[in-house]
Design a protein around this motif. Structure first.
Motif, short mmCIF file in Angstrom:
data_model
loop_
_atom_site.label_atom_id
_atom_site.label_comp_id
_atom_site.label_asym_id
_atom_site.label_seq_id
_atom_site.Cartn_x
_atom_site.Cartn_y
_atom_site.Cartn_z
N CYS A 1 0.86 -1.18 0.00
CA CYS A 1 0.00 0.00 0.00
C CYS A 1 0.90 1.23 0.00
O CYS A 1 2.08 1.15 0.34
CB CYS A 1 -0.93 0.01 1.21
N ALA A 2 0.34 2.36 -0.39
CA ALA A 2 1.11 3.60 -0.46
C ALA A 2 0.50 4.64 0.48
O ALA A 2 -0.64 4.51 0.93
CB ALA A 2 1.13 4.14 -1.89
N ALA A 3 1.28 5.67 0.76
CA ALA A 3 0.82 6.78 1.57
C ALA A 3 1.42 8.06 1.02
O ALA A 3 2.52 8.06 0.47
CB ALA A 3 1.20 6.61 3.04
N GLY A 4 0.69 9.15 1.14
CA GLY A 4 1.17 10.44 0.67
C GLY A 4 0.97 11.50 1.74
O GLY A 4 0.48 11.22 2.84
N TYR A 5 1.37 12.72 1.41
CA TYR A 5 1.27 13.83 2.35
C TYR A 5 0.71 15.02 1.59
O TYR A 5 1.37 15.58 0.71
CB TYR A 5 2.65 14.15 2.91
N LEU A 6 -0.54 15.39 1.89
CA LEU A 6 -1.23 16.40 1.11
C LEU A 6 -1.90 17.41 2.04
O LEU A 6 -2.60 17.01 2.97
CB LEU A 6 -2.28 15.73 0.22
N ALA A 7 -1.65 18.68 1.78
CA ALA A 7 -2.24 19.76 2.58
C ALA A 7 -1.96 19.57 4.07
O ALA A 7 -2.82 19.81 4.91
CB ALA A 7 -3.75 19.84 2.33
N GLY A 8 -0.74 19.10 4.38
CA GLY A 8 -0.35 18.92 5.77
C GLY A 8 -0.97 17.70 6.43
O GLY A 8 -0.89 17.56 7.66
N THR A 9 -1.57 16.81 5.63
CA THR A 9 -2.26 15.64 6.18
C THR A 9 -1.72 14.36 5.54
O THR A 9 -1.69 14.26 4.31
CB THR A 9 -3.77 15.73 5.91
N PRO A 10 -1.30 13.37 6.34
CA PRO A 10 -0.90 12.08 5.77
C PRO A 10 -2.13 11.34 5.24
O PRO A 10 -3.18 11.32 5.88
CB PRO A 10 -0.27 11.34 6.95
N MET A 11 -1.98 10.73 4.05
CA MET A 11 -3.10 10.04 3.43
C MET A 11 -2.68 8.66 2.97
O MET A 11 -1.61 8.49 2.38
CB MET A 11 -3.61 10.83 2.22
N ALA A 12 -3.52 7.68 3.22
CA ALA A 12 -3.25 6.31 2.79
C ALA A 12 -3.81 6.09 1.40
O ALA A 12 -4.85 6.63 1.04
CB ALA A 12 -3.87 5.32 3.78
N ASP A 13 -3.09 5.29 0.60
CA ASP A 13 -3.55 4.83 -0.70
C ASP A 13 -4.02 5.98 -1.59
O ASP A 13 -5.18 6.03 -2.01
CB ASP A 13 -4.68 3.81 -0.49
N PRO A 14 -3.13 6.93 -1.94
CA PRO A 14 -3.55 8.06 -2.78
C PRO A 14 -3.91 7.63 -4.19
O PRO A 14 -3.31 6.70 -4.75
CB PRO A 14 -2.32 8.97 -2.79
N ASN A 15 -4.91 8.30 -4.78
CA ASN A 15 -5.27 8.03 -6.17
C ASN A 15 -4.43 8.93 -7.08
O ASN A 15 -3.56 9.67 -6.63
CB ASN A 15 -6.77 8.23 -6.39
N TYR A 16 -4.70 8.87 -8.38
CA TYR A 16 -3.88 9.61 -9.35
C TYR A 16 -3.92 11.12 -9.10
O TYR A 16 -2.90 11.80 -9.16
CB TYR A 16 -4.34 9.30 -10.77
N THR A 17 -5.12 11.65 -8.82
CA THR A 17 -5.24 13.09 -8.59
C THR A 17 -4.40 13.52 -7.40
O THR A 17 -3.72 14.55 -7.45
CB THR A 17 -6.72 13.45 -8.34
N GLU A 18 -4.41 12.73 -6.35
CA GLU A 18 -3.63 13.07 -5.15
C GLU A 18 -2.14 12.88 -5.39
O GLU A 18 -1.32 13.65 -4.87
CB GLU A 18 -4.12 12.22 -3.97
N GLU A 19 -1.76 11.88 -6.16
CA GLU A 19 -0.36 11.67 -6.49
C GLU A 19 0.19 12.80 -7.36
O GLU A 19 1.37 13.15 -7.29
CB GLU A 19 -0.16 10.34 -7.22
N SER A 20 -0.68 13.38 -8.19
CA SER A 20 -0.24 14.38 -9.17
C SER A 20 0.04 15.74 -8.56
O SER A 20 0.53 16.63 -9.27
CB SER A 20 -1.31 14.53 -10.26
N VAL A 21 -0.25 15.91 -7.29
CA VAL A 21 -0.02 17.20 -6.65
C VAL A 21 1.47 17.54 -6.65
O VAL A 21 1.86 18.70 -6.69
CB VAL A 21 -0.58 17.20 -5.21
#
Length: 253
Positions: free
Chosen positions: A159-179
């Motif tokens: 599984c993957a995780a990202g960091y968006l708008a100061g918030t950790p997110m699990a399993d980002p989709n393409y839109t969230e990865e593209s930030v």
């Protein structure tokens, strides 16, 4: 970008998930009679096919290992897998790197020493890409290897995780990865919590790496809990198959 573009005031993502919630997972096994093992995995809108051939005789004798089987992995993306038509589905740097990561994730998991002087071929094709293709590929190969009856130390879950708008997110989709932020993908054996592969898509500070790792902390600290969660995500006809494999496989970690 502004927080509200990707998170609602209630803290929900654009697809309705909470920050640490994974996408809906669907899977099937035994799709192709020609392959020794095959599987289909959906993680949200990301759809992946995997097939396994072997153990079989090595096609190039010079590559044979007398004490173990050699492992190969071919990762490709269908020309229709994204909104833009792809000129070639394999051979570019990104797909070659993804195939290498999948192979490395399974090299220490598959009991290759039981099949000396042979080869095992892994194939992954992305039918629809919406983020997390590496993780979906690993999960699909894990199911396909089990369907092929090839002994493993345990099944691999990714599984993957990202960091968006100061918030950790699990399993980002393409839109969230593209930030453009960093993305951390982790493959591990949930029963032991041992990490078998990881990829960070872009440089980031150690503080952000720890933030992105938060979704995996419960898995490493409570393997039995993560196993139960994983089983609940699987279709009813697949979960018993995996439980049988885990119970009867050689867990010599």
């Amino acid at each position: 970008m502004a927080r509200l573009e990707y998170l609602t005031p209630e803290g929900l993502r654009l697809d309705g998930r909470r920050p640490l919630e994974v996408r809906t997972i669907r899977c099937k096994i035994g799709l192709f009679s020609q392959a020794d093992g095959s599987a289909y995995v959906e993680m949200g809108n990301t759809k992946v096919l995997a097939s396994v051939y072997g153990p079989r005789e090595v096609s190039m004798k010079s590559r044979a290992e007398h004490d173990k089987a050699i492992l190969s992995c071919e990762f490709s993306m269908a020309t229709f897998s994204t909104g833009e038509r792809r000129r070639k589905g394999k051979g570019d740097r990104r797909t070659a790197e993804t195939g290498l990561l999948i192979r490395k994730a399974f090299e220490s998991v598959i009991l290759t020493h039981l099949f000396p002087s042979s080869q095992i071929n892994l194939y992954v094709q992305v039918l629809q890409a919406d983020g997390g293709e590496l993780c979906a590929g690993i999960n699909a190969i894990s199911l396909a290897v089990m369907e092929a009856g090839i002994p493993m130390r345990g099944f691999v879950v990714a599984c993957a995780a990202g960091y968006l708008a100061g918030t950790p997110m699990a399993d980002p989709n393409y839109t969230e990865e593209s930030v453009g932020g960093a993305d951390l993908a982790v493959a591990l054996l949930p029963k032991s919590g041992k990490v078998r592969s990881r990829r960070i898509s872009s440089p980031c500070s150690s503080e952000r790496v720890r933030a992105r790792s938060q979704p995996f902390i419960s898995i490493r600290n409570s393997p039995s809990i993560s196993l139960n969660v994983f089983f609940t995500l699987l279709p009813r006809d697949v979960a018993p198959f995996i439980k049988f494999f885990v119970t009867n496989s050689c867990n010599t970690l």
